[in-house]
Scaffold this active site. Structure first.
Site, PDB file in Angstrom:
ATOM      1  N   HIS A  90     -13.244   4.185   8.237  1.00  0.00           N
ATOM      2  CA  HIS A  90     -12.464   2.982   7.891  1.00  0.00           C
ATOM      3  C   HIS A  90     -12.967   2.366   6.585  1.00  0.00           C
ATOM      4  O   HIS A  90     -13.326   1.188   6.513  1.00  0.00           O
ATOM      5  CB  HIS A  90     -12.538   1.948   9.018  1.00  0.00           C
ATOM      6  CG  HIS A  90     -11.370   0.997   9.006  1.00  0.00           C
ATOM      7  ND1 HIS A  90     -10.852   0.435  10.150  1.00  0.00           N
ATOM      8  CD2 HIS A  90     -10.615   0.498   7.981  1.00  0.00           C
ATOM      9  CE1 HIS A  90      -9.837  -0.369   9.838  1.00  0.00           C
ATOM     10  NE2 HIS A  90      -9.680  -0.332   8.522  1.00  0.00           N
ATOM     11  N   ASP A 105      -8.580   7.614   8.443  1.00  0.00           N
ATOM     12  CA  ASP A 105      -9.588   6.617   8.079  1.00  0.00           C
ATOM     13  C   ASP A 105      -9.705   5.546   9.153  1.00  0.00           C
ATOM     14  O   ASP A 105     -10.604   4.707   9.094  1.00  0.00           O
ATOM     15  CB  ASP A 105      -9.227   5.977   6.735  1.00  0.00           C
ATOM     16  CG  ASP A 105     -10.309   5.054   6.213  1.00  0.00           C
ATOM     17  OD1 ASP A 105     -11.484   5.479   6.201  1.00  0.00           O
ATOM     18  OD2 ASP A 105      -9.990   3.915   5.808  1.00  0.00           O
ATOM     19  N   ILE A 131       0.832  -1.208   0.000  1.00  0.00           N
ATOM     20  CA  ILE A 131       0.000   0.000   0.000  1.00  0.00           C
ATOM     21  C   ILE A 131       0.865   1.255   0.000  1.00  0.00           C
ATOM     22  O   ILE A 131       0.646   2.177  -0.799  1.00  0.00           O
ATOM     23  CB  ILE A 131      -0.960  -0.006   1.206  1.00  0.00           C
ATOM     24  CG1 ILE A 131      -1.977  -1.145   1.062  1.00  0.00           C
ATOM     25  CG2 ILE A 131      -1.674   1.338   1.338  1.00  0.00           C
ATOM     26  CD1 ILE A 131      -2.829  -1.369   2.290  1.00  0.00           C
ATOM     27  N   GLY A 136     -11.195   2.560   3.618  1.00  0.00           N
ATOM     28  CA  GLY A 136     -10.094   2.481   2.659  1.00  0.00           C
ATOM     29  C   GLY A 136     -10.195   1.333   1.678  1.00  0.00           C
ATOM     30  O   GLY A 136      -9.932   1.492   0.488  1.00  0.00           O
ATOM     31  N   GLU A 163     -13.229   2.032  17.238  1.00  0.00           N
ATOM     32  CA  GLU A 163     -14.122   2.153  16.085  1.00  0.00           C
ATOM     33  C   GLU A 163     -15.464   1.503  16.394  1.00  0.00           C
ATOM     34  O   GLU A 163     -15.492   0.361  16.857  1.00  0.00           O
ATOM     35  CB  GLU A 163     -13.475   1.512  14.854  1.00  0.00           C
ATOM     36  CG  GLU A 163     -12.207   2.235  14.422  1.00  0.00           C
ATOM     37  CD  GLU A 163     -11.555   1.637  13.181  1.00  0.00           C
ATOM     38  OE1 GLU A 163     -12.029   0.592  12.684  1.00  0.00           O
ATOM     39  OE2 GLU A 163     -10.560   2.211  12.711  1.00  0.00           O
TER      40      GLU A 163
END
Length: 336
Positions: free
Chosen positions: A283, A259, A159, A285, A264
């Site tokens: 989140h 992100d 990434i 991505g 969470e």
């Protein structure tokens, strides 16, 4: 004997992938709220597929028939790799499956933080745009350009490397840091303490492991270039969110795009909500049609290989399996 494959939480799979996995055994689909049911169902499970569900030592010890764990996505911080490896249980992830999706989101967060297009959209829709003269626009409308800026990538795996490639297309200069090797085949490598003061934008792409937890702390932020931007798309917990809010409010950092978060969904009392110059996304991505297709194919392949007694191509605990004396029995059947 019917094989049992547990989907430990809710995630997206293509219909083709669901059908293929169904042909391998019985699927038990759960959500994150069904922890007790997961512990119960795991007792006779052959495979557990999990995106966020915690696969800890207690669960692994209960799962006497477990042949493998498949992580939907890349991060494996929710899986106790040591406990799995002690039992000889391979853990495979979906590395590479969402690399393009996450990289493109990282670039979109950079663009948002440097031009504030979302904020401008709200400005227009709210009716605050009263005059055509550009001099009457608010000062925050005056953005910057990506071209000529320096991007520092903290963790240049699949990434991070793709983020660097995309950044070069914008005319940015790229350097990287961290990782097992102090080098990179494409971009220059610098120690973290040298990369931070040189970078106009810093992108965090390392996994969450003990060495990276809380890495971006109150002590580290002063090393960043004044007026720089921070982008986080890997895992929450790497950045001290209270310290980040302080750095943004003080003006030390000009903007941030996150992100991922330590908790969470992000709690409503998070200090990040008090900061105007930050972009928060849920989140998302890896949430593209293409990434879901890629990941679905990898999950299917991992399940097939595990049920054949082979290591998934994407096994992340090879060294630990070898350390506990299990690697050779898989290696004879696997072509890795």
């Amino acid at each position: 004997m019917v094989r049992k494959i547990i989907f430990a939480d809710s995630f997206h799979l293509t219909e083709e992938a669901k059908q293929e996995i169904s042909s391998l055994g019985t699927i038990v689909s759960l959500s994150l709220h069904q922890r007790g049911q997961l512990l119960l169902e795991s007792e006779n499970a052959d495979i557990i597929v999990a995106e966020y569900a915690v696969i800890n030592e207690e669960l692994i010890e209960r799962a006497k028939n477990l042949k493998g764990i498949v992580v939907y996505g890349v991060g494996v911080d929710h899986v106790n790799l040591n406990a799995a490896s002690k039992r000889g249980i391979p853990v495979g992830n979906c590395r590479g499956g969402n690399a393009e999706a996450v990289a493109e989101l990282a670039l979109s967060l950079m663009l948002e933080c440097i031009r504030w297009t979302g904020r401008a959209n709200e400005y227009v829709r709210s009716g605050k745009w009263k005059f055509a003269d550009s001099a009457y626009l608010p000062t925050w409308v005056m953005g910057r350009e990506m071209k000529g800026k320096k991007l520092g990538i903290v963790g240049a795996g699949a990434i991070g490397t793709r983020i660097g490639e995309l950044a070069e297309a914008f005319g940015m200069t790229v350097c990287v840091t961290l990782g097992r090797k102090k080098s990179h085949p494409r971009f220059p490598w610098l120690p973290l303490e040298e990369l931070l003061p040189r970078s106009d934008i810093v992108s965090i792409n390392v996994p969450l492991v003990p060495e990276t937890r809380g890495l971006f702390s109150r002590e580290l932020f002063p090393l960043m270039k004044e007026g720089s931007i921070l982008i986080v798309t890997s895992r929450g917990g790497i950045v001290d969110e209270v310290a980040l809010a302080e750095a943004l409010l003080s003006g030390r950092i000009a903007g941030a795009g996150l992100d991922v978060f330590a908790r969470e969904p992000i709690p409503q009392n998070s200090p990040l909500f008090s900061v105007p110059n930050i972009v928060l996304t849920p989140h998302m991505g890896g949430s593209t049609e293409e990434a879901v297709s890629n990941i679905s194919n990898i999950v299917v392949e991992c399940c097939k290989r595990l049920l054949e007694g082979k290591l998934p191509i994407t096994t992340v605990n090879l060294e630990l399996l070898q350390q506990y004396g299990y690697y050779s029995e898989y290696a004879e059947k696997s072509v890795l």
